[in-house]
Design an enzyme around this catalytic site. Structure first.
Site, short mmCIF file in Angstrom:
data_model
loop_
_atom_site.label_atom_id
_atom_site.label_comp_id
_atom_site.label_asym_id
_atom_site.label_seq_id
_atom_site.Cartn_x
_atom_site.Cartn_y
_atom_site.Cartn_z
N SER A 154 0.81 -1.23 0.00
CA SER A 154 0.00 0.00 0.00
C SER A 154 0.84 1.28 0.00
O SER A 154 0.51 2.23 -0.73
CB SER A 154 -0.98 0.00 1.18
OG SER A 154 -1.94 -1.01 0.98
N THR A 208 -5.72 -3.48 7.56
CA THR A 208 -5.66 -4.83 7.02
C THR A 208 -5.74 -5.85 8.15
O THR A 208 -5.98 -5.49 9.31
CB THR A 208 -4.43 -4.99 6.09
OG1 THR A 208 -4.48 -6.27 5.48
CG2 THR A 208 -3.11 -4.83 6.83
N LYS A 259 -9.89 -5.42 10.51
CA LYS A 259 -10.97 -4.80 9.73
C LYS A 259 -12.30 -4.76 10.49
O LYS A 259 -13.07 -3.81 10.34
CB LYS A 259 -11.14 -5.53 8.39
CG LYS A 259 -9.98 -5.30 7.44
CD LYS A 259 -10.23 -5.94 6.09
CE LYS A 259 -9.02 -5.77 5.18
NZ LYS A 259 -9.24 -6.31 3.84
N ARG A 286 -22.05 -20.28 8.60
CA ARG A 286 -21.42 -18.97 8.37
C ARG A 286 -21.90 -18.37 7.04
O ARG A 286 -22.12 -17.17 6.94
CB ARG A 286 -19.91 -19.15 8.35
CG ARG A 286 -19.17 -18.07 9.08
CD ARG A 286 -17.72 -18.45 9.17
NE ARG A 286 -16.94 -17.27 9.49
CZ ARG A 286 -15.62 -17.21 9.40
NH1 ARG A 286 -14.93 -18.28 8.98
NH2 ARG A 286 -14.96 -16.11 9.70
P1 ATR Z 1 -10.47 -13.93 5.95
O1 ATR Z 1 -10.55 -12.63 6.68
O2 ATR Z 1 -9.20 -14.13 5.17
O3 ATR Z 1 -11.69 -14.22 5.15
P2 ATR Z 1 -11.51 -15.76 7.89
O4 ATR Z 1 -12.56 -14.81 8.32
O5 ATR Z 1 -10.79 -16.60 8.93
O6 ATR Z 1 -10.34 -15.05 7.10
O7 ATR Z 1 -12.15 -16.74 6.78
C1 ATR Z 1 -11.44 -17.76 6.17
C2 ATR Z 1 -12.34 -18.44 5.14
O8 ATR Z 1 -11.61 -19.49 4.51
C3 ATR Z 1 -13.57 -19.07 5.74
O9 ATR Z 1 -14.60 -19.05 4.79
C4 ATR Z 1 -13.08 -20.50 6.01
O10 ATR Z 1 -14.10 -21.45 6.13
P3 ATR Z 1 -14.83 -21.69 7.55
O11 ATR Z 1 -15.82 -20.59 7.72
O12 ATR Z 1 -15.43 -23.02 7.43
O13 ATR Z 1 -13.73 -21.63 8.58
C5 ATR Z 1 -12.30 -20.72 4.75
N1 ATR Z 1 -11.29 -21.79 4.87
C6 ATR Z 1 -10.12 -21.76 5.55
N2 ATR Z 1 -9.45 -22.92 5.39
C7 ATR Z 1 -10.21 -23.71 4.57
C8 ATR Z 1 -10.07 -25.03 4.02
N3 ATR Z 1 -9.00 -25.75 4.28
N4 ATR Z 1 -11.05 -25.49 3.22
C9 ATR Z 1 -12.15 -24.76 2.96
N5 ATR Z 1 -12.34 -23.51 3.44
C10 ATR Z 1 -11.39 -22.99 4.24
#
Ligand code: ATR
Length: 276
Positions: A16, A61, A65, A155
């Site tokens: 950024s 970031t 957020k 979710r």
């Molecule tokens: P971010 O701010 O990067 O979105 P987050 O709020 O922790 O981080 O969300 C991560 C997303 O990646 C979620 O949708 C998570 O799914 P869950 O809600 O079931 O946790 C998804 N995610 C992370 N690892 C995953 C995996 N191995 N397979 C499928 N989805 C995954």
């Protein structure tokens, strides 16, 4: 000189400051933009300290957020819907929160990649913070449908429920599906999961992409590689999130300075820089 920064943890990798320095130079704006590593329990304190130093605004970031939106005196409609903010503006003693991530994504897809989203079938993978930041602006681009699929179905349901009124207004079908049971023929697939960061496979079955579909990963660099390779092998056009990064910054710059910077030029420059 007007002072801005990006706050995060980690923040060292952030592009950024470079992007905003280029915007400022190319649009003749006098400003300084730095980066601040913020301890996990110090976000509010650091924002107030930055305001006391004369800060005019900041980008936010991971992982702040959500806290940024909660801290603000006022949220824009898109930040309220996302319940998260990546752009704070400090004005007359108040903190205003906006979220430019979704607009950045839509602008990159429509303007830079030249793919019109209206009337298209979209698949959004994930329902975490990244997905929440982009769903509203994606709906406002008026695709025919958006299917949200997440590992944790509940979710996805919460996220979709929050966006139902907007979907009805835009006449877009908004659906929830389980990741493993996904079927369909999508025009655009957007990966907003963080699975690749954990070194895990692309969380979707094969055969979901129409030939020539666009596959977009919100991440860029190594983190996007697995998903984009998977999509490319199925005949999709693959695009990483570098353009979204530049375009969300351009929207923030517009909010702060009232000037739209030449984002396409800066994206070309950044891609060239990163490829060396
Ligand atoms: P971010 O701010 O990067 O979105 P987050 O709020 O922790 O981080 O969300 C991560 C997303 O990646 C979620 O949708 C998570 O799914 P869950 O809600 O079931 O946790 C998804 N995610 C992370 N690892 C995953 C995996 N191995 N397979 C499928 N989805 C995954």
């Amino acid at each position: 000189m007007d002072l801005y920064c990006v706050m995060g943890n980690p923040v060292d990798h952030s592009k950024s400051p470079w992007i905003h320095a280029r915007f400022a130079a190319l649009s003749g704006q006098a400003l300084r933009y730095g980066k601040r590593l913020v301890a996990l329990d110090r976000f509010a304190a650091e924002v107030h300290a930055f305001i006391a130093e004369g800060g005019r605004g900041c980008n936010v970031t991971v992982p702040f957020k959500f806290e940024a939106a909660a801290l603000a005196c006022r949220c824009s409609a898109r930040a309220s819907l996302a319940m998260a903010s990546n752009t704070l503006t400090f004005e007359d003693g108040t903190i205003l929160a906006d979220n430019t991530d979704g607009a950045g994504l839509v602008n990159d897809i429509q303007r830079n990649a030249g793919v019109d989203l209206s009337g298209r079938r979209l698949l959004l993978l994930g329902a975490g913070g990244a997905a929440a930041g982009v769903l509203g602006p994606l709906l406002q681009a008026r695709p025919s449908s958006i299917t949200v699929a997440n590992r944790t179905r509940q979710r996805a349901l919460v996220l979709v429920t929050r966006h139902e009124a907007l979907a009805a207004q835009e006449q877009t079908a908004l659906l929830v599906r389980d990741l493993q049971e996904l079927t369909g023929d999508f025009d655009v697939v957007i990966n907003a999961t963080s699975s690749s960061l954990h070194g895990e496979a692309v969380p979707v079955p094969a055969g979901l992409l129409r030939h020539g579909a666009l596959a977009y990963d919100l991440m860029y660099g190594a983190a996007a590689r697995g998903f984009l390779q998977w999509a490319g092998e199925q005949g999709a056009a693959a695009r990483d999130g570098l353009g979204m990064l530049v375009e969300q910054a351009a929207e923030a710059f517009l909010i702060w300075r009232g000037v739209r910077p030449p984002s396409a030029q800066v994206l070309d420059e950044l891609r060239a820089l990163l490829s060396h």
